[in-house]
Design a protein around this motif. Sequence first.
Motif, mmCIF file in Angstrom:
data_model
loop_
_atom_site.group_PDB
_atom_site.id
_atom_site.type_symbol
_atom_site.label_atom_id
_atom_site.label_comp_id
_atom_site.label_asym_id
_atom_site.label_seq_id
_atom_site.Cartn_x
_atom_site.Cartn_y
_atom_site.Cartn_z
ATOM 1 N N VAL A 26 4.556 31.351 47.930
ATOM 2 C CA VAL A 26 4.244 30.244 48.852
ATOM 3 C C VAL A 26 3.105 29.464 48.224
ATOM 4 N N THR A 27 3.092 28.153 48.440
ATOM 5 C CA THR A 27 1.976 27.369 47.905
ATOM 6 C C THR A 27 0.721 27.623 48.746
ATOM 7 N N ALA A 28 -0.420 27.447 48.104
ATOM 8 C CA ALA A 28 -1.716 27.565 48.791
ATOM 9 C C ALA A 28 -2.661 26.591 48.089
ATOM 10 N N TYR A 29 -3.492 25.939 48.873
ATOM 11 C CA TYR A 29 -4.385 24.924 48.303
ATOM 12 C C TYR A 29 -5.829 25.104 48.732
ATOM 13 N N ASP A 30 -6.034 25.839 49.836
ATOM 14 C CA ASP A 30 -7.390 25.947 50.400
ATOM 15 C C ASP A 30 -7.647 27.377 50.869
ATOM 16 N N ALA A 45 0.892 33.402 45.117
ATOM 17 C CA ALA A 45 0.326 32.208 45.746
ATOM 18 C C ALA A 45 0.332 31.123 44.685
ATOM 19 N N LEU A 46 1.067 30.044 44.939
ATOM 20 C CA LEU A 46 1.207 28.967 43.948
ATOM 21 C C LEU A 46 0.323 27.791 44.337
ATOM 22 N N VAL A 47 -0.637 27.491 43.468
ATOM 23 C CA VAL A 47 -1.433 26.281 43.654
ATOM 24 C C VAL A 47 -0.632 25.157 43.012
ATOM 25 N N GLY A 48 0.266 24.579 43.806
ATOM 26 C CA GLY A 48 1.203 23.593 43.277
ATOM 27 C C GLY A 48 0.557 22.220 43.157
ATOM 28 N N ASP A 49 1.099 21.437 42.202
ATOM 29 C CA ASP A 49 0.622 20.050 42.135
ATOM 30 C C ASP A 49 1.161 19.239 43.311
ATOM 31 N N SER A 50 1.989 19.892 44.160
ATOM 32 C CA SER A 50 2.380 19.308 45.447
ATOM 33 C C SER A 50 1.151 19.043 46.307
ATOM 34 N N VAL A 51 -0.001 19.601 45.924
ATOM 35 C CA VAL A 51 -1.255 19.302 46.623
ATOM 36 C C VAL A 51 -1.454 17.787 46.727
ATOM 37 N N VAL A 87 -1.189 28.679 38.950
ATOM 38 C CA VAL A 87 -1.659 27.295 39.114
ATOM 39 C C VAL A 87 -0.780 26.367 38.277
ATOM 40 N N ASP A 88 -0.358 25.262 38.879
ATOM 41 C CA ASP A 88 0.474 24.294 38.162
ATOM 42 C C ASP A 88 -0.313 23.566 37.077
ATOM 43 N N LEU A 89 0.329 23.404 35.921
ATOM 44 C CA LEU A 89 -0.206 22.515 34.887
ATOM 45 C C LEU A 89 0.200 21.100 35.289
ATOM 46 N N VAL A 117 0.003 30.347 34.819
ATOM 47 C CA VAL A 117 0.207 28.911 35.033
ATOM 48 C C VAL A 117 1.711 28.663 35.166
ATOM 49 N N LYS A 118 2.046 27.564 35.825
ATOM 50 C CA LYS A 118 3.454 27.154 35.901
ATOM 51 C C LYS A 118 3.559 25.775 35.277
ATOM 52 N N LEU A 119 4.612 25.578 34.516
ATOM 53 C CA LEU A 119 4.793 24.230 33.962
ATOM 54 C C LEU A 119 6.243 23.785 34.028
ATOM 55 N N VAL A 180 11.040 31.946 36.169
ATOM 56 C CA VAL A 180 11.426 30.529 36.132
ATOM 57 C C VAL A 180 11.707 30.049 37.548
ATOM 58 N N VAL A 181 11.032 28.967 37.949
ATOM 59 C CA VAL A 181 11.340 28.321 39.229
ATOM 60 C C VAL A 181 12.560 27.430 39.022
ATOM 61 N N LEU A 182 13.521 27.554 39.954
ATOM 62 C CA LEU A 182 14.716 26.705 39.935
ATOM 63 C C LEU A 182 14.638 25.807 41.158
ATOM 64 N N GLU A 183 14.479 24.508 40.938
ATOM 65 C CA GLU A 183 14.314 23.609 42.086
ATOM 66 C C GLU A 183 15.527 22.699 42.249
ATOM 67 N N CYS A 184 16.058 22.720 43.476
ATOM 68 C CA CYS A 184 17.065 21.743 43.895
ATOM 69 C C CYS A 184 18.276 21.710 42.969
ATOM 70 N N GLN A 213 12.249 33.513 46.325
ATOM 71 C CA GLN A 213 12.227 32.206 46.987
ATOM 72 C C GLN A 213 10.796 31.710 47.054
ATOM 73 N N VAL A 214 10.647 30.379 46.967
ATOM 74 C CA VAL A 214 9.324 29.755 47.133
ATOM 75 C C VAL A 214 9.469 28.587 48.096
ATOM 76 N N LEU A 215 8.465 28.412 48.962
ATOM 77 C CA LEU A 215 8.406 27.233 49.831
ATOM 78 C C LEU A 215 6.990 26.670 49.805
ATOM 79 N N VAL A 216 6.902 25.401 50.154
ATOM 80 C CA VAL A 216 5.599 24.756 50.313
ATOM 81 C C VAL A 216 5.032 25.189 51.677
ATOM 82 N N TYR A 217 3.782 25.641 51.659
ATOM 83 C CA TYR A 217 3.118 26.180 52.856
ATOM 84 C C TYR A 217 3.272 25.252 54.070
#
Length: 266
Positions: A26-30, A45-51, A87-89, A117-119, A180-184, A213-217
């Motif tokens: 799951v993403t986390a930012y704070d 815990a993924l600190v995604g650039d979706s932040v 953490v996302d690059l 890191v994820k890229l 490996v994250v597989l998106e959409c 599975q991963v989702l945005v928090y």
Amino acid sequence: MAASTRRVTILDLAAAKRVRRPLTMVTAYDWPGARLVDAAGVDCALVGDSVAMVVAGRDSTLPATLEQMIYHGEIVARAVARALVVVDLPFPFQHLGARTAVEACARILKETGCQAVKLEGTAGQAGVIAAIVAAGIPVMGHVGLRPQAVHQLGGYRVQRDVDRLLEDARAAVDAGACAVVLECIPAEAARAITAAVAVPTIGIGAGPHCDGQVLVYHDLVGLSTGRVPKFVRAYADSKTAIADALARWRRDVEDRRFPGAAETLG
Ligand code: KIV
């Protein structure tokens, strides 16, 4: 079964695939969000650039900077005791050559205290992944819909070129990616990739056949403000709960019901 309190490592991700235990990320930012994600026993815990989108209200992930990823990554890594912190690059470091990418990832690792890191990348970034891994930094790949390439892909669209997806995922794994994250992507493409690679696949909008599975928090807890993709399931309606709390507090202040005796110091 209760989750152990030992830190999740990339070896645990590999073991989960071997025994077919579904992985969770799951993403986390704070701080408060990261504490809740960790307490829930989530693996990563993924600190995604979706932040840039869900926290800063930008319309893509492209504006996320290295400094911002380090700022949020350091908070999350300090808040989380058990989950593997990834953490996302941010764009465009994986396209600037191996040396620049290793330098950026090393800063992320040193300055945040994260574990990986994820890229986002295609087979064209395999050399960069190999260089980061050779520096001792675990890398998660990210193929399929790569939000950093949204303009090149013509929007946030399902990616259907199965041969290309397989090539990108295999290249990331051959270069040393630990997952490996597989998106959409279509579920059948995710099934084929998951069977073809030795490391876990973690899907978002990629159907049920992934290893995790991963989702945005904010999507998961019902806090998102924009359009929520079809592949999301919200497990709470936090936005309504918070809006209701704020409105009730405002009315209580205006009607002089807050503060009451219980909130008044002697
Ligand atoms: O930035 C992010 O939140 C992500 C997930 C959607 C996987 O990359």
